[in-house]
Each structure stands twice: as structure tokens, then as C-alpha cells.
Design an enzyme around this catalytic site. Sequence first.
Site, PDB file in Angstrom:
ATOM      1  CD  GLU A  74     -12.264   6.236  46.146  1.00  6.22           C
ATOM      2  OE1 GLU A  74     -11.940   5.052  45.850  1.00  6.22           O
ATOM      3  OE2 GLU A  74     -12.879   6.893  45.183  1.00  6.22           O
TER       4      GLU A  74
ATOM      5  CD  GLU B 295      -8.730   5.275  42.418  1.00  6.98           C
ATOM      6  OE1 GLU B 295      -7.670   6.126  42.346  1.00  6.98           O
ATOM      7  OE2 GLU B 295      -9.048   5.048  43.541  1.00  6.98           O
TER       8      GLU B 295
HETATM    9  N1  COA Z   1      -4.699  -5.402  44.964  1.00  9.95           N
HETATM   10  C1  COA Z   1      -4.532  -6.596  44.821  1.00  9.95           C
HETATM   11  N2  COA Z   1      -3.287  -7.015  45.371  1.00  9.95           N
HETATM   12  C2  COA Z   1      -2.492  -6.015  45.792  1.00  9.95           C
HETATM   13  C3  COA Z   1      -2.824  -4.659  45.817  1.00  9.95           C
HETATM   14  C4  COA Z   1      -4.181  -4.175  45.505  1.00  9.95           C
HETATM   15  N3  COA Z   1      -4.638  -3.340  45.524  1.00  9.95           N
HETATM   16  N4  COA Z   1      -1.821  -3.896  46.303  1.00  9.95           N
HETATM   17  C5  COA Z   1      -0.811  -4.708  46.455  1.00  9.95           C
HETATM   18  N5  COA Z   1      -1.135  -6.061  46.512  1.00  9.95           N
HETATM   19  C6  COA Z   1      -0.538  -7.451  46.468  1.00  9.95           C
HETATM   20  C7  COA Z   1       0.593  -7.421  45.435  1.00  9.95           C
HETATM   21  O1  COA Z   1       0.268  -7.901  44.340  1.00  9.95           O
HETATM   22  C8  COA Z   1       1.506  -8.311  46.328  1.00  9.95           C
HETATM   23  O2  COA Z   1       0.864  -9.690  45.914  1.00  9.95           O
HETATM   24  P1  COA Z   1       1.978 -11.049  45.685  1.00  9.95           P
HETATM   25  O3  COA Z   1       2.890 -11.059  46.941  1.00  9.95           O
HETATM   26  O4  COA Z   1       0.992 -12.126  45.743  1.00  9.95           O
HETATM   27  O5  COA Z   1       2.454 -10.970  44.491  1.00  9.95           O
HETATM   28  C9  COA Z   1       1.345  -8.127  47.605  1.00  9.95           C
HETATM   29  O6  COA Z   1       0.323  -7.420  47.529  1.00  9.95           O
HETATM   30  C10 COA Z   1       2.318  -7.217  48.281  1.00  9.95           C
HETATM   31  O7  COA Z   1       2.511  -5.962  47.430  1.00  9.95           O
HETATM   32  P2  COA Z   1       3.964  -5.662  46.430  1.00  9.95           P
HETATM   33  O8  COA Z   1       3.680  -4.641  45.460  1.00  9.95           O
HETATM   34  O9  COA Z   1       5.058  -6.612  46.175  1.00  9.95           O
HETATM   35  O10 COA Z   1       4.460  -4.699  47.719  1.00  9.95           O
HETATM   36  P3  COA Z   1       5.437  -3.379  47.598  1.00  9.95           P
HETATM   37  O11 COA Z   1       6.051  -3.210  49.178  1.00  9.95           O
HETATM   38  O12 COA Z   1       6.614  -3.354  46.733  1.00  9.95           O
HETATM   39  O13 COA Z   1       4.417  -2.208  47.131  1.00  9.95           O
HETATM   40  C11 COA Z   1       2.409  -1.098  46.956  1.00  9.95           C
HETATM   41  C12 COA Z   1       3.312  -1.787  47.922  1.00  9.95           C
HETATM   42  C13 COA Z   1       1.268  -0.660  48.096  1.00  9.95           C
HETATM   43  C14 COA Z   1       2.887   0.533  47.019  1.00  9.95           C
HETATM   44  C15 COA Z   1       2.032  -1.630  45.891  1.00  9.95           C
HETATM   45  O14 COA Z   1       1.695  -3.015  46.198  1.00  9.95           O
HETATM   46  C16 COA Z   1       0.850  -0.900  44.932  1.00  9.95           C
HETATM   47  O15 COA Z   1       1.233   0.076  44.211  1.00  9.95           O
HETATM   48  N6  COA Z   1      -0.165  -1.441  45.164  1.00  9.95           N
HETATM   49  C17 COA Z   1      -1.387  -1.188  44.200  1.00  9.95           C
HETATM   50  C18 COA Z   1      -1.589   0.200  44.503  1.00  9.95           C
HETATM   51  C19 COA Z   1      -2.962   0.604  43.514  1.00  9.95           C
HETATM   52  O16 COA Z   1      -2.937   0.757  42.388  1.00  9.95           O
HETATM   53  N7  COA Z   1      -4.102   0.593  44.272  1.00  9.95           N
HETATM   54  C20 COA Z   1      -5.505   1.320  43.469  1.00  9.95           C
HETATM   55  C21 COA Z   1      -6.193   0.116  43.451  1.00  9.95           C
HETATM   56  S1  COA Z   1      -7.858   0.939  42.817  1.00  9.95           S
END
Ligand code: COA
Length: 242
Positions: free
Chosen positions: A108, A128
Site C-alpha cells: 500500500e 491482511e
Molecule cells: N510486523 C512485525 N514484524 C515483522 C513483520 C511485520 N509485518 N514482518 C517481519 N517481521 C519480523 C519477524 O517477526 C522477524 O522478527 P524476529 O527476528 O524478532 O523474530 C523479523 O521481522 C524477520 O522476519 P522473518 O519472518 O524471520 O524473515 P523471513 O525472511 O523468513 O520472511 C517475510 C520475511 C517478509 C516474508 C515475512 O517476515 C513475512 O511474511 N512477514 C509478514 C508479512 C505480512 O503479513 N504483512 C502484512 C502486515 S499488514
Amino acid sequence: MTYVSVRRDDSIWWVGLDRSAKHNALDQAMVDELDAVLAEARREPAILIIHSTTPGIFVAGADIAELRQRGADAALLAINAGLFERLEAHRWPTIALIDGPALGGGCELALACDFRIASSNAVFAQPELSLGILAGAGANWRLPQLVGIGTARRMLYTGARLAAEDALAAGLVDEVAEDLPAHGQALAATIAKRSWRALELTKLALRSRRPATTAFDVTAQALLFDSDDKYGRMTAFLERRS
Ligand code: COA
């Protein structure tokens, strides 16, 4: 500032997002810092280039740890939706350089910019609904404007992820390039040669394409923010990671 840096090159402002430990997830501090940059950038002609200071990432959405704690009142504050409205309303063009996942609020954020240039690392999705909330910060209307209602439905209902080339084909990004700074710079430099006043007025003219009100999204989000379903789904995300 902690999570946002600005490097000014005449009228081109490089706005760097720097919260890589959390994949640049947008928390309140980052929102406040971006708002401060936007307020400053309104004073004189400025093209904004928004990018991650860390390669391979863009913005993984709103900060889920903060979202989990937010209830209806916070939803009505429209924290991210408001930021993206102010970004969209920046007086001169804005460009997002996307070099990694642009998820949820990250997608977004990119949608609220005038242009999106992606590398092959980019991936776009609106997850979401799997978190029990809706894409309340603009995707419900900015996405269909760019990609058409069919692709918007697929992304919003199923969480489908679009890789860079698919995003290009869908109209979600303007260009796929490997050297993002060079391409961002070239686009900004081309625009900067034109009349600032005419650019500003053209941008205002194009803004008439936005819906008259986005109140439904904000209100619906307030309903969802208070649900147990949302709390449980966000807890599942956070605990899976810890
Ligand atoms: N909010 C808060 N923390 C987030 C985040 C978010 N949207 N996206 C990633 N993080 C944090 C993880 O919790 C992790 O924190 P930690 O190291 O303290 O455990 C850190 O960022 C690294 O993320 P991680 O998931 O371990 O890395 P990855 O390389 O395996 O995956 C993503 C990366 C971006 C694919 C995955 O983090 C993800 O799917 N994130 C959420 C996406 C989401 O649903 N966003 C919509 C929110 S409205």
C-alpha cells in the site's frame, strides 16, 4: 531520526527506510518519521524516492506486534491510511524503489507513490485477510485502479503474491530494473526538468480519480481490529517467528 534517513540531491530527496531487523515493518515511530519528512518536503519542490537502505527488502507491512494491540479507537485514527494519503498528496511526484517483499502496508505504501520501479527481488501481496483484518490503507481502491478489479480480487481474497514480472504485466509496477537507484534517479531527473507548478497542478488534477471518501475502509477496519479472530491470527504469526 531512527528508521528513516533523507539524502537530498537538489530537488531529489532519497528517503531511506532503515528497520531491516523487522523487514522495514512500519511501526508508529517510522510513521511519525515519514510524516516529518513529508511535512518538510512540502516547503520547496521535491521529488521523493522511497527505498530501503538494505538491499533485498522493501516493507513487510504494518508492524504486526503493534497491530495486534490496536483496537477500534486506533483503527479510527487511520494511522497508516492517513500517512499514505499524505504521501499520495505530496505536492510533486514520488517514486518507490522495490527490491524485496512489498507486503500488506508495504504494498500500500508503494501504491500511494506515483511510480513503482521493482527489481527481480520484488514480490507484492496483500496478506491482511490471513491476519483477520482488511487492507485498510488504500489497497481496496488503489489496487483496482492500477491492476483492474480481477487481479485486485485475486490479490486481496487469496493473498496471491505477484513477482516483479507479473506485477509489471498487471500494471502494478512501471518498470523492472536491476539497478534501481540509477533508474529512479533517471526518472526523477527527467521529471525535475519540467515545470514544478505545472507538475503540481497535474498531480492535483489526477487526484480527482480517487474516491470521494475512504471512510468505509477505516470503519470496517475498526470493526475487525476488535475481533478475537484478528488477535489470534496475529499471535500465531508472531509466535511462529519467535
Ligand atoms: N510486523 C512485525 N514484524 C515483522 C513483520 C511485520 N509485518 N514482518 C517481519 N517481521 C519480523 C519477524 O517477526 C522477524 O522478527 P524476529 O527476528 O524478532 O523474530 C523479523 O521481522 C524477520 O522476519 P522473518 O519472518 O524471520 O524473515 P523471513 O525472511 O523468513 O520472511 C517475510 C520475511 C517478509 C516474508 C515475512 O517476515 C513475512 O511474511 N512477514 C509478514 C508479512 C505480512 O503479513 N504483512 C502484512 C502486515 S499488514
